[in-house]
Scaffold this motif. Structure first.
Motif, PDB file in Angstrom:
ATOM      1  N   LEU A 156       6.558   6.188   2.695  1.00  0.00           N
ATOM      2  CA  LEU A 156       5.807   5.048   3.214  1.00  0.00           C
ATOM      3  C   LEU A 156       5.574   3.990   2.132  1.00  0.00           C
ATOM      4  N   GLU A 157       5.196   4.427   0.941  1.00  0.00           N
ATOM      5  CA  GLU A 157       4.952   3.464  -0.138  1.00  0.00           C
ATOM      6  C   GLU A 157       6.253   2.781  -0.562  1.00  0.00           C
ATOM      7  N   ARG A 158       7.373   3.482  -0.515  1.00  0.00           N
ATOM      8  CA  ARG A 158       8.666   2.849  -0.816  1.00  0.00           C
ATOM      9  C   ARG A 158       8.924   1.699   0.149  1.00  0.00           C
ATOM     10  N   GLN A 159       8.670   1.943   1.431  1.00  0.00           N
ATOM     11  CA  GLN A 159       8.873   0.902   2.433  1.00  0.00           C
ATOM     12  C   GLN A 159       7.937  -0.273   2.188  1.00  0.00           C
ATOM     13  N   ARG A 160       6.705   0.022   1.824  1.00  0.00           N
ATOM     14  CA  ARG A 160       5.744  -1.045   1.512  1.00  0.00           C
ATOM     15  C   ARG A 160       6.205  -1.858   0.302  1.00  0.00           C
ATOM     16  N   MET A 161       6.725  -1.175  -0.704  1.00  0.00           N
ATOM     17  CA  MET A 161       7.211  -1.868  -1.906  1.00  0.00           C
ATOM     18  C   MET A 161       8.342  -2.829  -1.548  1.00  0.00           C
ATOM     19  N   VAL A 162       9.278  -2.348  -0.723  1.00  0.00           N
ATOM     20  CA  VAL A 162      10.408  -3.190  -0.302  1.00  0.00           C
ATOM     21  C   VAL A 162       9.887  -4.385   0.486  1.00  0.00           C
ATOM     22  N   ASN A 163       9.014  -4.140   1.456  1.00  0.00           N
ATOM     23  CA  ASN A 163       8.472  -5.240   2.259  1.00  0.00           C
ATOM     24  C   ASN A 163       7.750  -6.271   1.391  1.00  0.00           C
ATOM     25  N   ARG A 164       6.932  -5.810   0.447  1.00  0.00           N
ATOM     26  CA  ARG A 164       6.206  -6.741  -0.439  1.00  0.00           C
ATOM     27  C   ARG A 164       7.173  -7.594  -1.259  1.00  0.00           C
ATOM     28  N   SER A 165       8.263  -6.993  -1.709  1.00  0.00           N
ATOM     29  CA  SER A 165       9.211  -7.729  -2.555  1.00  0.00           C
ATOM     30  C   SER A 165       9.941  -8.826  -1.778  1.00  0.00           C
ATOM     31  N   LEU A 166       9.929  -8.740  -0.450  1.00  0.00           N
ATOM     32  CA  LEU A 166      10.663  -9.700   0.380  1.00  0.00           C
ATOM     33  C   LEU A 166       9.814 -10.882   0.848  1.00  0.00           C
ATOM     34  N   GLY A 167       8.566 -10.943   0.423  1.00  0.00           N
ATOM     35  CA  GLY A 167       7.730 -12.102   0.741  1.00  0.00           C
ATOM     36  C   GLY A 167       7.566 -12.322   2.233  1.00  0.00           C
ATOM     37  N   ASP A 168       7.917 -13.528   2.702  1.00  0.00           N
ATOM     38  CA  ASP A 168       7.702 -13.885   4.110  1.00  0.00           C
ATOM     39  C   ASP A 168       8.860 -13.504   5.022  1.00  0.00           C
ATOM     40  N   ILE A 169       9.860 -12.818   4.497  1.00  0.00           N
ATOM     41  CA  ILE A 169      11.019 -12.471   5.323  1.00  0.00           C
ATOM     42  C   ILE A 169      10.646 -11.483   6.431  1.00  0.00           C
ATOM     43  N   PRO A 170      10.030 -10.325   6.110  1.00  0.00           N
ATOM     44  CA  PRO A 170       9.695  -9.384   7.183  1.00  0.00           C
ATOM     45  C   PRO A 170       8.595  -9.930   8.093  1.00  0.00           C
ATOM     46  N   GLY A 171       8.849  -9.872   9.385  1.00  0.00           N
ATOM     47  CA  GLY A 171       7.832 -10.266  10.345  1.00  0.00           C
ATOM     48  C   GLY A 171       7.750 -11.749  10.645  1.00  0.00           C
ATOM     49  N   GLN A 172       8.208 -12.579   9.725  1.00  0.00           N
ATOM     50  CA  GLN A 172       8.159 -14.023   9.957  1.00  0.00           C
ATOM     51  C   GLN A 172       9.552 -14.601  10.136  1.00  0.00           C
ATOM     52  N   ARG A 173      10.441 -14.293   9.221  1.00  0.00           N
ATOM     53  CA  ARG A 173      11.803 -14.834   9.295  1.00  0.00           C
ATOM     54  C   ARG A 173      12.792 -13.834   9.874  1.00  0.00           C
ATOM     55  N   VAL A 174      12.451 -12.549   9.805  1.00  0.00           N
ATOM     56  CA  VAL A 174      13.288 -11.482  10.355  1.00  0.00           C
ATOM     57  C   VAL A 174      12.396 -10.650  11.269  1.00  0.00           C
ATOM     58  N   HIS A 175      12.888 -10.354  12.460  1.00  0.00           N
ATOM     59  CA  HIS A 175      12.092  -9.604  13.441  1.00  0.00           C
ATOM     60  C   HIS A 175      11.957  -8.130  13.065  1.00  0.00           C
ATOM     61  N   ALA A 176      13.036  -7.518  12.579  1.00  0.00           N
ATOM     62  CA  ALA A 176      12.994  -6.079  12.320  1.00  0.00           C
ATOM     63  C   ALA A 176      13.808  -5.706  11.089  1.00  0.00           C
ATOM     64  N   LEU A 177      13.219  -4.820  10.275  1.00  0.00           N
ATOM     65  CA  LEU A 177      13.893  -4.250   9.110  1.00  0.00           C
ATOM     66  C   LEU A 177      13.808  -2.734   9.194  1.00  0.00           C
ATOM     67  N   ALA A 178      14.937  -2.072   9.095  1.00  0.00           N
ATOM     68  CA  ALA A 178      14.963  -0.622   8.925  1.00  0.00           C
ATOM     69  C   ALA A 178      15.225  -0.390   7.440  1.00  0.00           C
ATOM     70  N   ILE A 179      14.359   0.372   6.794  1.00  0.00           N
ATOM     71  CA  ILE A 179      14.451   0.561   5.354  1.00  0.00           C
ATOM     72  C   ILE A 179      14.706   2.034   5.039  1.00  0.00           C
ATOM     73  N   LYS A 180      15.792   2.281   4.309  1.00  0.00           N
ATOM     74  CA  LYS A 180      16.113   3.627   3.830  1.00  0.00           C
ATOM     75  C   LYS A 180      16.105   3.554   2.313  1.00  0.00           C
ATOM     76  N   ALA A 181      14.966   3.932   1.720  1.00  0.00           N
ATOM     77  CA  ALA A 181      14.782   3.823   0.274  1.00  0.00           C
ATOM     78  C   ALA A 181      14.792   5.216  -0.347  1.00  0.00           C
ATOM     79  N   SER A 182      15.635   5.394  -1.360  1.00  0.00           N
ATOM     80  CA  SER A 182      15.762   6.703  -2.000  1.00  0.00           C
ATOM     81  C   SER A 182      15.847   6.555  -3.510  1.00  0.00           C
ATOM     82  N   THR A 183      15.807   7.717  -4.173  1.00  0.00           N
ATOM     83  CA  THR A 183      15.949   7.752  -5.631  1.00  0.00           C
ATOM     84  C   THR A 183      17.359   8.180  -5.975  1.00  0.00           C
ATOM     85  N   PRO A 184      17.843   7.831  -7.171  1.00  0.00           N
ATOM     86  CA  PRO A 184      19.204   8.223  -7.574  1.00  0.00           C
ATOM     87  C   PRO A 184      19.252   9.669  -8.050  1.00  0.00           C
ATOM     88  N   ASP A 185      19.506  10.597  -7.140  1.00  0.00           N
ATOM     89  CA  ASP A 185      19.631  12.021  -7.487  1.00  0.00           C
ATOM     90  C   ASP A 185      20.876  12.579  -6.879  1.00  0.00           C
TER      91      ASP A 185
END
Length: 89
Positions: free
Chosen positions: A60-89
């Motif tokens: 959940l926090e990974r998704q929040r980090m990605v959303n925060r980094s995108l500024g006004d894009i999520p929810g305002q300029r883009v209707h939907a984002l599916a986020i698959k965030a992982s670590t390099p392992d």
């Protein structure tokens, strides 16, 4: 058409997370005529990102980090984002 927002998303994510893997997939055509489709061809995206910045961070926090980094894009300029965030392992 359909690359301006994707390129901006890529640039922002590269700057914020220095990812080892990054894919920004435009899914807008799959949602043509559905709710949230604004006709721009840039309304729905899937982000696949792998970064050391996500080590020790919950899904959940990974998704929040990605959303925060995108500024006004999520929810305002883009209707939907599916986020698959992982670590390099």
């Amino acid at each position: 058409m359909g690359t301006r927002v994707a390129e901006e998303i890529e640039d922002l994510l590269r700057a914020a997370f220095a990812p080892t893997r990054l894919e920004v997939i435009n899914d807008s055509a799959k949602h043509s005529g559905h709710s949230g489709d604004d006709g721009s061809g840039e309304s729905h995206f899937t982000i696949v990102i792998e970064s050391a910045a996500f080590v020790g961070v919950s899904r959940l926090e990974r998704q929040r980090m990605v959303n925060r980094s995108l500024g006004d894009i999520p929810g305002q300029r883009v209707h939907a984002l599916a986020i698959k965030a992982s670590t390099p392992d």
